[in-house]
Design an enzyme around this catalytic site. Structure first.
Site, PDB file in Angstrom:
ATOM      1  N   GLU A  97       0.838  -1.208   0.000  1.00  0.00           N
ATOM      2  CA  GLU A  97       0.000   0.000   0.000  1.00  0.00           C
ATOM      3  C   GLU A  97       0.868   1.250   0.000  1.00  0.00           C
ATOM      4  OE1 GLU A  97      -2.674   1.324  -0.480  1.00  0.00           O
ATOM      5  OE2 GLU A  97      -4.404   0.340   0.402  1.00  0.00           O
ATOM      6  N   ASP A  98       0.297   2.326  -0.509  1.00  0.00           N
ATOM      7  CA  ASP A  98       1.021   3.603  -0.450  1.00  0.00           C
ATOM      8  C   ASP A  98       0.824   4.286   0.896  1.00  0.00           C
ATOM      9  OD1 ASP A  98      -1.644   3.821  -1.263  1.00  0.00           O
ATOM     10  OD2 ASP A  98      -1.354   5.819  -2.086  1.00  0.00           O
ATOM     11  N   ASP A 101      -4.274   5.280   6.297  1.00  0.00           N
ATOM     12  CA  ASP A 101      -4.835   6.517   6.819  1.00  0.00           C
ATOM     13  C   ASP A 101      -5.813   6.140   7.942  1.00  0.00           C
ATOM     14  OD1 ASP A 101      -6.123   9.045   6.996  1.00  0.00           O
ATOM     15  OD2 ASP A 101      -5.664   9.470   4.920  1.00  0.00           O
ATOM     16  N   PHE A 152      -1.662  16.959   3.886  1.00  0.00           N
ATOM     17  CA  PHE A 152      -2.235  16.573   2.597  1.00  0.00           C
ATOM     18  C   PHE A 152      -1.087  16.255   1.638  1.00  0.00           C
ATOM     19  CE2 PHE A 152      -6.363  17.244   0.188  1.00  0.00           C
ATOM     20  CZ  PHE A 152      -5.979  16.381  -0.823  1.00  0.00           C
ATOM     21  N   ARG A 165       0.414  12.077  -9.167  1.00  0.00           N
ATOM     22  CA  ARG A 165       0.912  10.727  -8.878  1.00  0.00           C
ATOM     23  C   ARG A 165       2.323  10.514  -9.419  1.00  0.00           C
ATOM     24  NH1 ARG A 165      -3.442   7.376  -7.103  1.00  0.00           N
ATOM     25  NH2 ARG A 165      -5.452   7.828  -8.045  1.00  0.00           N
TER      26      ARG A 165
HETATM   27  C1  PRP Z   1      -6.062   5.286  -0.756  1.00  0.00           C
HETATM   28  C2  PRP Z   1      -4.811   4.488  -0.440  1.00  0.00           C
HETATM   29  C3  PRP Z   1      -5.338   3.354   0.385  1.00  0.00           C
HETATM   30  C4  PRP Z   1      -6.482   3.991   1.129  1.00  0.00           C
HETATM   31  C5  PRP Z   1      -6.029   4.366   2.501  1.00  0.00           C
HETATM   32  O1  PRP Z   1      -6.673   4.718  -1.868  1.00  0.00           O
HETATM   33  O2  PRP Z   1      -4.176   4.027  -1.589  1.00  0.00           O
HETATM   34  O3  PRP Z   1      -5.798   2.279  -0.390  1.00  0.00           O
HETATM   35  O4  PRP Z   1      -6.868   5.163   0.403  1.00  0.00           O
HETATM   36  O5  PRP Z   1      -7.049   4.969   3.225  1.00  0.00           O
HETATM   37  P1  PRP Z   1      -7.672   4.340   4.538  1.00  0.00           P
HETATM   38  O6  PRP Z   1      -6.542   3.866   5.398  1.00  0.00           O
HETATM   39  O7  PRP Z   1      -8.392   5.529   5.127  1.00  0.00           O
HETATM   40  O8  PRP Z   1      -8.601   3.244   4.164  1.00  0.00           O
HETATM   41  P2  PRP Z   1      -7.765   5.450  -2.778  1.00  0.00           P
HETATM   42  O9  PRP Z   1      -9.115   4.874  -2.463  1.00  0.00           O
HETATM   43  O10 PRP Z   1      -7.618   6.948  -2.655  1.00  0.00           O
HETATM   44  O11 PRP Z   1      -7.395   4.966  -4.243  1.00  0.00           O
HETATM   45  P3  PRP Z   1      -6.073   5.193  -5.139  1.00  0.00           P
HETATM   46  O12 PRP Z   1      -4.979   4.364  -4.508  1.00  0.00           O
HETATM   47  O13 PRP Z   1      -6.472   4.674  -6.473  1.00  0.00           O
HETATM   48  O14 PRP Z   1      -5.734   6.666  -5.133  1.00  0.00           O
END
Ligand code: PRP
Length: 181
Positions: A97-98, A101, A152, A165
């Site tokens: 994961e990136d 949150d 942010f 990105r």
């Molecule tokens: C982001 C990120 C995680 C998630 C984290 O994905 O890549 O998957 O949110 O948030 P959380 O811990 O609050 O669940 P996003 O849905 O924005 O999709 P993306 O990776 O395509 O930008």
């Protein structure tokens, strides 16, 4: 694009150094086990490809796109936007994961993959924002690149409105950029 960045939070050099360290730790844990390494699209794509370049052991690649919705007492649910294409039953899975949150996405994804028969599931996240964690989430990532404050952040896979990105570093977005919308 760069003009929208208030400051660089994690530089390209810092990212690359830490990614190599994480890859080394994963190699030590998974050598001889041929893990399935799952990229959670789209945010983790840069981290994933850099990480794998340093993981010179037998492994499988797979890709998934998910989002979580709902929270609190309902527990939330996971929406699968794009499905895996390999069978993970009996496999050692590493979720890449990136960012973690609220933690809701991983808190739903890990049990889902275990329910599908994965032998083990571990989580590696480049960024961790523990101050934003949903109190209902007790799951902890197994490997973390950088613990960050509640800023942010964009770049190195992370977006704002699908932009930024492709920046090679993690930057803090100027508030006026997201205040506009
Ligand atoms: C982001 C990120 C995680 C998630 C984290 O994905 O890549 O998957 O949110 O948030 P959380 O811990 O609050 O669940 P996003 O849905 O924005 O999709 P993306 O990776 O395509 O930008």
């Amino acid at each position: 694009m760069k003009n929208d960045i208030r400051e660089i939070l994690v530089s390209e050099e810092q990212i690359q150094g830490r990614v190599a360290e994480l890859a080394q730790a994963l190699v030590e844990e998974y050598d001889g086990r041929t893990p399935t390494v799952v990229c959670v699209l789209k945010g983790s794509v840069m981290f994933y490809t850099d990480l794998l370049r340093h993981m010179q052991i037998p492994l499988r690649l797979d890709f998934m796109s998910v989002s979580s919705y709902g929270a609190g007492t309902t527990g939330g649910a996971i929406h699968i936007r794009q499905e895996l294409t390999t069978d993970i039953s009996g496999k050692d899975v590493i979720i890449v994961e990136d960012i973690m949150d609220s933690g809701r996405t991983l808190n739903l994804l890990k049990p889902l993959l275990l329910k599908r028969g994965a032998k083990s599931v571990k989580i590696v996240t480049l960024l961790d924002k523990p101050s934003r964690r949903d109190p209902a989430v007790t799951l902890e990532p197994d490997y973390v690149g950088f613990v960050i404050e509640d800023e942010f952040v964009v770049g190195y896979g992370l977006d704002y409105a699908e932009q930024y990105r492709n920046l090679p570093y993690i930057g803090i977005l100027k508030p006026e950029v997201y205040a506009k919308s």
